[in-house]
Design a protein around this motif. Structure first.
Motif, mmCIF file in Angstrom:
data_model
loop_
_atom_site.group_PDB
_atom_site.id
_atom_site.type_symbol
_atom_site.label_atom_id
_atom_site.label_comp_id
_atom_site.label_asym_id
_atom_site.label_seq_id
_atom_site.Cartn_x
_atom_site.Cartn_y
_atom_site.Cartn_z
ATOM 1 N N THR A 183 0.965 -1.125 0.023
ATOM 2 C CA THR A 183 0.126 -0.087 -0.009
ATOM 3 C C THR A 183 0.852 1.366 -0.007
ATOM 4 O OG1 THR A 183 -0.181 0.243 2.395
ATOM 5 C CG2 THR A 183 -1.733 -1.109 1.043
ATOM 6 N N ARG A 184 0.259 2.241 -0.404
ATOM 7 C CA ARG A 184 0.895 3.582 -0.566
ATOM 8 C C ARG A 184 -0.136 4.676 0.062
ATOM 9 N NH1 ARG A 184 5.293 4.491 -4.881
ATOM 10 N NH2 ARG A 184 5.826 3.082 -3.679
ATOM 11 N N PHE A 185 0.440 5.936 0.377
ATOM 12 C CA PHE A 185 -0.562 7.023 0.912
ATOM 13 C C PHE A 185 -0.636 8.084 -0.077
ATOM 14 C CE2 PHE A 185 1.128 5.467 5.380
ATOM 15 C CZ PHE A 185 0.566 4.366 5.125
ATOM 16 N N THR A 186 -1.631 8.724 0.108
ATOM 17 C CA THR A 186 -1.803 10.110 -0.429
ATOM 18 C C THR A 186 -2.410 11.149 0.808
ATOM 19 O OG1 THR A 186 -2.209 9.654 -2.883
ATOM 20 C CG2 THR A 186 -2.629 11.927 -2.281
ATOM 21 N N ALA A 187 -1.772 12.034 1.101
ATOM 22 C CA ALA A 187 -2.023 12.924 2.402
ATOM 23 C C ALA A 187 -2.365 14.152 1.766
ATOM 24 C CB ALA A 187 -1.025 12.890 3.482
ATOM 25 N N ILE A 188 -3.530 14.736 2.424
ATOM 26 C CA ILE A 188 -3.911 15.976 2.203
ATOM 27 C C ILE A 188 -3.790 16.976 3.294
ATOM 28 C CG2 ILE A 188 -5.870 17.341 1.151
ATOM 29 C CD1 ILE A 188 -5.146 14.980 -0.432
ATOM 30 N N PHE A 189 -2.874 18.242 2.955
ATOM 31 C CA PHE A 189 -2.867 19.245 3.960
ATOM 32 C C PHE A 189 -3.471 20.359 3.655
ATOM 33 C CE2 PHE A 189 0.586 16.019 3.828
ATOM 34 C CZ PHE A 189 0.906 15.671 5.061
ATOM 35 N N TYR A 190 -4.177 20.941 4.659
ATOM 36 C CA TYR A 190 -4.954 22.309 4.478
ATOM 37 C C TYR A 190 -4.635 22.820 5.804
ATOM 38 C CZ TYR A 190 -8.689 25.260 2.759
ATOM 39 O OH TYR A 190 -9.228 26.475 2.277
ATOM 40 N N GLY A 191 -5.262 22.520 6.969
ATOM 41 C CA GLY A 191 -5.191 23.215 8.160
ATOM 42 C C GLY A 191 -4.162 23.452 8.664
ATOM 43 N N LYS A 192 -3.170 22.637 8.630
ATOM 44 C CA LYS A 192 -1.799 22.405 9.277
ATOM 45 C C LYS A 192 -0.755 22.466 8.131
ATOM 46 C CE LYS A 192 -3.811 20.216 13.288
ATOM 47 N NZ LYS A 192 -3.723 19.090 14.241
ATOM 48 N N GLU A 193 0.588 22.968 8.686
ATOM 49 C CA GLU A 193 1.655 22.818 7.994
ATOM 50 C C GLU A 193 2.739 22.255 8.603
ATOM 51 O OE1 GLU A 193 2.474 26.780 6.441
ATOM 52 O OE2 GLU A 193 1.465 26.295 4.411
ATOM 53 N N PRO A 194 2.913 20.723 8.591
ATOM 54 C CA PRO A 194 3.788 20.202 9.149
ATOM 55 C C PRO A 194 5.419 20.856 8.366
ATOM 56 C CG PRO A 194 2.971 18.522 7.754
ATOM 57 C CD PRO A 194 2.111 19.860 7.769
ATOM 58 N N GLU A 195 6.354 20.813 9.244
ATOM 59 C CA GLU A 195 7.773 21.142 8.907
ATOM 60 C C GLU A 195 8.356 20.124 7.599
ATOM 61 O OE1 GLU A 195 11.030 19.462 12.185
ATOM 62 O OE2 GLU A 195 9.722 21.434 12.601
ATOM 63 N N GLN A 196 7.889 19.047 7.878
ATOM 64 C CA GLN A 196 8.390 18.034 6.603
ATOM 65 C C GLN A 196 7.512 16.891 6.382
ATOM 66 O OE1 GLN A 196 12.784 17.018 6.845
ATOM 67 N NE2 GLN A 196 12.112 14.977 7.513
ATOM 68 N N VAL A 197 7.496 16.608 5.298
ATOM 69 C CA VAL A 197 6.241 15.167 5.032
ATOM 70 C C VAL A 197 7.116 14.090 4.137
ATOM 71 C CG1 VAL A 197 4.316 14.612 3.586
ATOM 72 C CG2 VAL A 197 4.280 16.824 5.100
ATOM 73 N N GLY A 198 6.901 12.922 4.480
ATOM 74 C CA GLY A 198 7.943 11.975 3.453
ATOM 75 C C GLY A 198 7.823 10.707 4.512
ATOM 76 N N SER A 199 8.644 9.755 3.813
ATOM 77 C CA SER A 199 9.419 9.997 2.373
ATOM 78 C C SER A 199 8.477 9.999 1.293
ATOM 79 C CB SER A 199 10.464 8.969 2.124
ATOM 80 O OG SER A 199 9.890 7.595 2.063
ATOM 81 N N VAL A 200 8.823 10.929 0.271
ATOM 82 C CA VAL A 200 7.924 11.217 -0.984
ATOM 83 C C VAL A 200 8.074 9.932 -1.760
ATOM 84 C CG1 VAL A 200 7.467 12.653 -2.886
ATOM 85 C CG2 VAL A 200 7.896 13.686 -0.263
ATOM 86 N N ARG A 201 7.125 9.358 -2.410
ATOM 87 C CA ARG A 201 7.254 8.360 -3.388
ATOM 88 C C ARG A 201 6.877 8.759 -4.820
ATOM 89 N NH1 ARG A 201 9.665 3.494 -2.415
ATOM 90 N NH2 ARG A 201 10.132 3.697 -4.584
ATOM 91 N N SER A 202 6.561 7.709 -5.622
ATOM 92 C CA SER A 202 5.918 7.892 -6.939
ATOM 93 C C SER A 202 4.460 7.890 -6.955
ATOM 94 C CB SER A 202 6.348 6.784 -7.841
ATOM 95 O OG SER A 202 6.207 5.660 -7.304
ATOM 96 N N GLY A 203 3.928 8.328 -7.792
ATOM 97 C CA GLY A 203 2.075 8.539 -8.112
ATOM 98 C C GLY A 203 1.605 7.595 -8.478
ATOM 99 N N ARG A 204 0.253 7.055 -8.431
ATOM 100 C CA ARG A 204 -0.562 6.078 -8.999
ATOM 101 C C ARG A 204 -1.662 6.680 -9.590
ATOM 102 N NH1 ARG A 204 3.891 4.062 -8.161
ATOM 103 N NH2 ARG A 204 4.285 2.011 -7.254
ATOM 104 N N LEU A 205 -2.461 5.867 -10.202
ATOM 105 C CA LEU A 205 -3.585 6.337 -10.878
ATOM 106 C C LEU A 205 -4.612 7.085 -10.031
ATOM 107 C CD1 LEU A 205 -4.218 3.500 -13.541
ATOM 108 C CD2 LEU A 205 -3.403 5.859 -14.091
ATOM 109 N N ILE A 206 -4.766 6.512 -8.579
ATOM 110 C CA ILE A 206 -5.827 7.376 -7.836
ATOM 111 C C ILE A 206 -5.329 8.646 -7.752
ATOM 112 C CG2 ILE A 206 -4.449 6.732 -5.683
ATOM 113 C CD1 ILE A 206 -7.108 6.351 -4.459
ATOM 114 N N ASP A 207 -4.181 9.099 -7.935
ATOM 115 C CA ASP A 207 -3.766 10.602 -7.884
ATOM 116 C C ASP A 207 -4.151 11.290 -9.007
ATOM 117 O OD1 ASP A 207 -2.489 10.164 -5.519
ATOM 118 O OD2 ASP A 207 -0.770 8.806 -6.560
ATOM 119 N N LEU A 208 -4.876 10.775 -9.983
ATOM 120 C CA LEU A 208 -5.498 11.649 -10.854
ATOM 121 C C LEU A 208 -6.893 11.920 -10.334
ATOM 122 C CD1 LEU A 208 -3.505 9.805 -12.850
ATOM 123 C CD2 LEU A 208 -5.161 10.730 -14.771
ATOM 124 N N GLU A 209 -7.355 11.478 -9.441
ATOM 125 C CA GLU A 209 -8.612 11.698 -8.776
ATOM 126 C C GLU A 209 -8.577 12.755 -7.492
ATOM 127 O OE1 GLU A 209 -10.933 10.794 -10.729
ATOM 128 O OE2 GLU A 209 -9.783 9.826 -11.963
#
Length: 410
Positions: free
Chosen positions: A133-159
């Motif tokens: 599995t892999r995650f897509t995280a949405i940040f709006y209300g808060k801004e953490p100083e660092q997010v990751g590790s960042v990896r490659s996108g998948r088809l769900i990320d078109l939606e």
């Protein structure tokens, strides 16, 4: 037309009840488009119902529930100082005068504990390939100083970015996903990736004693600088909204204090309700997860199991060894309607999700006009195929086994 859509959602739920405890019939595969299509009202087909069974229904199979009689919640409008992704009141309305940021995060065992997930408003967990599995995280209300590790996108990320008006940050993709992104309405304005020439300072390496692919990071603040340059760093206009309430919806609710989704031995998602904090605590493969930035347990106010059609596409996501080990990319068809299970406050609520237009976020319903209210706070979405089965471990404990990814060509 709208009533027909709701009715179809209930048919999906009833069909899954029938199929969940008997031999499932795979949902009909849909043609793989070359461009992300607009959502269709019946794009997510229900499994073909199995013969009528007299066996006891699975304990956690989504089922149609009666409309509540005591409360009907309005999902809109929200005050300007209330975060529409969490239902939480912010310090000021100005905090929300910015673009949401979607970031792709690894769930490799070597990448744990991940950075910044406790600050996410929403997290989607989905199959990548090979039961990982892999995650897509949405940040709006808060801004953490660092997010990751960042990896490659998948088809769900078109939606997902389209649902929340988000800028999407990720690193790399297969040739097929890259082509889909290039041909989508997200490109180029809402895409940020080294694939398309966006590198430092928006993405940066943090030296660690880990494989090189697990050392790339970013954060919402730096990606919003890119959004400023592109003149898109503004409050989105959401045409559909989730409902929030401190009090769960009246109606049938099942007490649950532990459940697990058995994606694979290394990626089983486990949630335990903590009565002291009133939140769900996360573990993966038996190990409690924390946020690397704070060392605190990874927790959510809501966890939602979203049943959606999973279909293998006509291109490879990963090519390892001979052709028998090559993995097709998986398309999660997050448009139309489908069954859902909502977990909050130590109880489970049956219902269905809906997304009719491309710019609609997922919303959750018991019946037409009766939304399922989420607890104010962050939410984790567990994406599973339509034929996912469930069983009761013991009272208040459930085990889910994801099944039903439609093989390519079927």
């Amino acid at each position: 037309m709208h009533k027909r859509i709701r009715f179809f959602g209930l048919l999906c739920i009833i069909a899954l009840l029938i199929a969940g405890c008997s031999t499932p019939t795979p949902p009909e595969a849909t043609a793989t488009p070359t461009r992300t299509p607009p959502p269709q009202h019946t794009a997510t087909p229900a499994p073909t119902p199995a013969p009528t069974s007299t066996s006891t229904p699975c304990p956690a199979t989504p089922t149609a529930t009666a409309a509540p009689t005591k409360v009907v919640l309005e999902a809109t409008p929200f005050p300007l100082d209330v975060n529409p992704l969490t239902g939480e009141k912010m310090e000021s309305a100005e905090v929300l005068d910015r673009i949401p940021i979607a970031i792709k995060v690894s769930n490799s065992p070597e990448a744990r504990p991940q950075s910044g997930l406790n600050s996410a408003d929403l997290v989607f967990e989905h199959f990548a390939e090979g039961n990982v599995t892999r995650f897509t995280a949405i940040f709006y209300g808060k801004e953490p100083e660092q997010v990751g590790s960042v990896r490659s996108g998948r088809l769900i990320d078109l939606e997902i970015p389209a649902m929340y008006g988000a800028l999407f940050g990720y690193s790399g993709s297969s040739a097929g996903v890259k082509e889909r992104l290039r041909n989508s309405d997200l490109f180029p304005t809402y895409i940020a990736a080294p694939d398309f020439g966006v590198g430092e300072p928006y993405f940066y390496r943090v030296p660690q004693e880990k494989a090189f692919e697990h050392t790339l990071f970013t954060n919402p603040a730096v990606l919003r600088q890119l959004a400023d340059e592109r003149e898109i760093n503004k409050r989105p206009k959401f045409s559909q909204l989730m409902a929030f309430s401190e009090t769960p919806l009246e109606g049938e609710r099942i007490p649950v204090y532990y459940f697990e989704i058995d994606y694979s031995a290394g990626c089983s998602a486990e949630w335990t309700y903590d009565t002291t904090s009133g939140r769900w605590q996360r573990a993966t493969a038996g190990v409690a997860q924390t946020d690397y930035l704070t060392g605190e347990p990874l927790t959510m106010a809501n966890v939602i199991i979203v049943y959606a059609n999973h279909v293998e596409t006509d291109f490879w996501e990963e090519m390892i060894g001979d052709s028998s080990n090559w993995k097709h990319s998986i398309e999660l068809q997050l448009w139309g309607t489908g069954p859902v299970l909502v977990f909050r406050d130590g109880v489970m609520q049956n219902g269905y999700w809906e997304r009719i237009e491309r710019n609609h976020m997922l919303t959750f319903w018991v019946s037409e006009g009766h939304p399922i209210p989420l607890k104010p706070g962050n939410t984790w979405f567990q994406m599973v195929p339509l034929d996912t089965t469930s069983e009761e471990i013991k009272e208040g404990q459930l085990h889910f086994t994801p099944k039903g990814v439609v093989p390519f060509g079927q």
